[in-house]
Enzyme design. Structure first.
Site, short mmCIF file in Angstrom:
data_model
loop_
_atom_site.label_atom_id
_atom_site.label_comp_id
_atom_site.label_asym_id
_atom_site.label_seq_id
_atom_site.Cartn_x
_atom_site.Cartn_y
_atom_site.Cartn_z
N THR B 74 0.78 -1.02 0.22
CA THR B 74 0.10 -0.24 0.06
C THR B 74 0.73 1.40 0.22
O THR B 74 0.74 2.17 -0.89
CB THR B 74 -0.67 -0.03 1.14
OG1 THR B 74 -2.19 -0.95 0.86
CG2 THR B 74 -1.58 1.48 1.51
N ASN B 153 -5.62 -9.21 -7.82
CA ASN B 153 -5.62 -10.22 -6.66
C ASN B 153 -6.73 -10.87 -6.54
O ASN B 153 -6.63 -12.03 -5.76
CB ASN B 153 -5.51 -9.04 -5.65
CG ASN B 153 -6.46 -7.70 -5.58
OD1 ASN B 153 -6.33 -7.12 -6.57
ND2 ASN B 153 -7.11 -7.62 -4.58
N CYS B 327 -21.35 -8.72 3.08
CA CYS B 327 -22.81 -7.87 3.46
C CYS B 327 -22.50 -7.27 4.80
O CYS B 327 -22.55 -8.19 5.67
CB CYS B 327 -23.96 -8.74 3.35
SG CYS B 327 -25.26 -8.29 4.29
#
Lengths: 156, 385
Positions: B74, B153, B327
């Site tokens: 990152t 990915n 969810c």
């Protein structure tokens, strides 16, 4: 630690331009499903369909992650059979199962009073980010009862 | 319940290999010096850092001066995008990237768009692959950076990094590739030659979390994003994480030695997994199957079921996999990758990613297939769809 200059009071005043972070709710009691929820998820009660049901409901939107179908059989005002099918996450399946278990055998006047809190309580709690799942079970139950009442008012 | 864990989530992270662990231990114990310190402990740490840099450079076939250690993928992606954008802001403000990048590129590109840069997100085809022609078409005089990952990915789909690098070079544009999911999985010599900036992460290749690198080809314009001391050629300030970096370099050496054999072994296991699933479970589709893929990744749509429900059933049986969407609010965000490939929100709801690795055996593959068949059957019996 650095200290701010006198005209820099950003250390005290939160900068209005800083976006609000999605903070984890410190009061959220559950980080994962408890054993009761998992048990209802792995062995859901009252799964299936009812031929010649007296009431039926279809709620939810599968594109948004969950959908439930609910069938009820009513005799003398009592829910004598109830079956469901749900597409959704473990929370959706477990709350669907518990909603049917609570409603089974109830008089429809009592079943109408069931809330999502009743379902969550019966399951011993549910992770806070899954609480909305229980709304589907209650919504389906209420809609199925309304469907039953409409059908019987047309008949009479 | 004492089931052994079956780990099919190697694209998320990998266990530490013994070589990396052994390389790290001295720095967690007695060799704790700061590489910037004058004294013997500092010199020892400095020498170790340099040797880790040389080791990684040898693996990447680049100069040690081109290796910038970071805290991970990152940070390296942020450094590449923000660093080039800042260095070239007076030359141009157009950046090209793809719709299927990792969020560390996507969100950074969006942030740059908010800062006055013009960002073009290139779409992908149904197999999840960027078309280099598309990239060439949107290239402008003020384009300063093209950033496209080497492999996705979620699906494992290989991207045309070579063609993109060549295209960028023809136009004099910097080319960055996030190679976090290819490094250590396939030989990537050619890609390395064609890229100006390459992102690598340690914990995807059996090294520790907390280390990564940005390969910065000599002459690439890059402003430093994290300012402070003169660490990492002045490009990344902050005391170096010597233990993690040493582990990373050891893991990288280990990953490339015997890579061809291991890649072939894992590809055979992945193919076995997919063939058996297709033969056992009806109504499934394998995403990016017609594309070239890294050998370990399998992304599968199981129609009529929701992925978290499959994940929990698997987890209860000791099997680790991952889903593209979760969810959490009643409005789950299905995978941006699968959506970009043209899958409906519904199809994306039922997608799971299985990523194999060094510990994977044929017995595990067969067991997971058998278990999945039961889970999908059960969930479909409950499903309202």
């Amino acid at each position: 630690m650095q200290t701010g200059t006198p005209e820099d009071d950003s250390a005290q005043e939160p900068d209005a331009s800083v976006p609000e972070h999605e903070e984890e709710n410190p009061d959220a009691p559950y980080i994962f499903y408890n054993d009761i929820v998992i048990e209802h998820f792995t062995n859901p009660r009252n799964v299936g369909e009812i031929d010649n049901a007296d009431g039926f409901a279809l709620v939810g939107d599968p594109a948004c992650g969950d959908q439930m179908k609910l069938w009820i059989k009513v005799d003398a005002g009592y829910i004598v059979d109830i079956k469901f099918k749900s597409f959704g996450c473990p929370g959706a399946i477990a709350t669907s199962s518990m909603a049917t278990q609570l409603a089974m055998g109830m008089h429809i006047d009592d079943a109408k009073l069931l809330t999502d809190d009743d379902i969550v309580r019966a399951l011993g709690g549910i992770p806070s980010n899954k609480e909305h799942c229980s709304l589907m079970g209650v919504g389906a139950l209420q809609a199925a009862i309304r469907d039953y009442e409409q059908r019987s008012s047309i008949k009479s | 319940m004492n089931r052994p864990t079956i780990y099919f989530d190697h694209n998320a992270t990998t266990p530490l290999c013994p070589e990396a662990r052994n390389a790290m231990l001295p720095f967690l114990e007695t060799a704790f010096g700061n590489p910037s310190s004058y004294h013997h402990l500092g010199r020892q740490a400095r020498a170790s850092l340099q040797s880790a840099r040389r080791e990684l450079a040898a693996v990447l076939k680049c100069s040690p001066a081109e290796v910038v250690f970071t805290s991970g993928g990152t940070e390296a992606n942020n450094m590449a995008l923000r660093g080039v954008a800042a260095a070239l802001k007076d030359r141009g403000r157009h950046i090209i990237t793809s719709a299927i990048e990792h969020h560390s590129v996507l969100k950074t590109a969006e942030a740059l768009a908010g800062d006055g840069y013009d960002v073009t997100f290139i779409p992908v085809d149904a197999q999840g692959v960027v078309d280099p022609e598309c990239v060439a078409e949107v290239t402008r005089a003020d384009t300063i950076l093209i950033s496209v990952m080497s492999a996705n990915n979620e699906t494992g789909a290989l991207q045309p990094a070579l063609e993109l690098g060549a295209c960028a070079r023809r136009h004099g544009i910097a080319f960055h590739t996030d190679a976090v999911q290819t490094f250590g999985k396939i030989p990537m010599g050619a890609v390395l030659e064609h890229a100006d900036l390459v992102t690598l992460a340690s914990h995807k290749i059996y090294g520790p979390v907390g280390a990564g690198a940005l390969l910065v080809r000599r002459g690439t314009p890059l402003a430093s994003v994290i300012t402070g001391g003169h660490h990492e050629h002045g490009l990344r300030a902050g005391t170096e994480n010597v233990a993690a970096i040493a582990g990373f370099a050891a893991a990288a050496q280990q990953a490339v030695s015997g890579l061809d054999t291991e890649a072939a072994r894992i590809a055979a296991l992945r193919d076995r997994f997919e063939e058996r699933l297709l033969a056992t479970i009806p109504n499934i589709s394998i995403n990016s199957r017609a594309a070239g893929r890294v050998p370990n990744t399998s992304n599968i749509c199981f129609s009529g079921v929701e992925s978290e429900s499959v994940l929990l059933h698997l987890d209860l049986l000791g099997i680790c996999a991952s889903a593209g969407s979760a969810c959490t609010t009643g409005e789950p965000e299905p995978s941006h990758v699968l959506r970009a490939m043209g899958l409906s929100s519904m199809q994306a709801q039922g997608a799971l990613r299985f990523s194999l690795g060094r510990s994977t055996t044929a017995e595990q593959v067969d067991m997971v297939v058998g278990v999945l068949a039961g889970i999908i059957k059960k969930l479909r019996e409950v499903s309202s769809l």
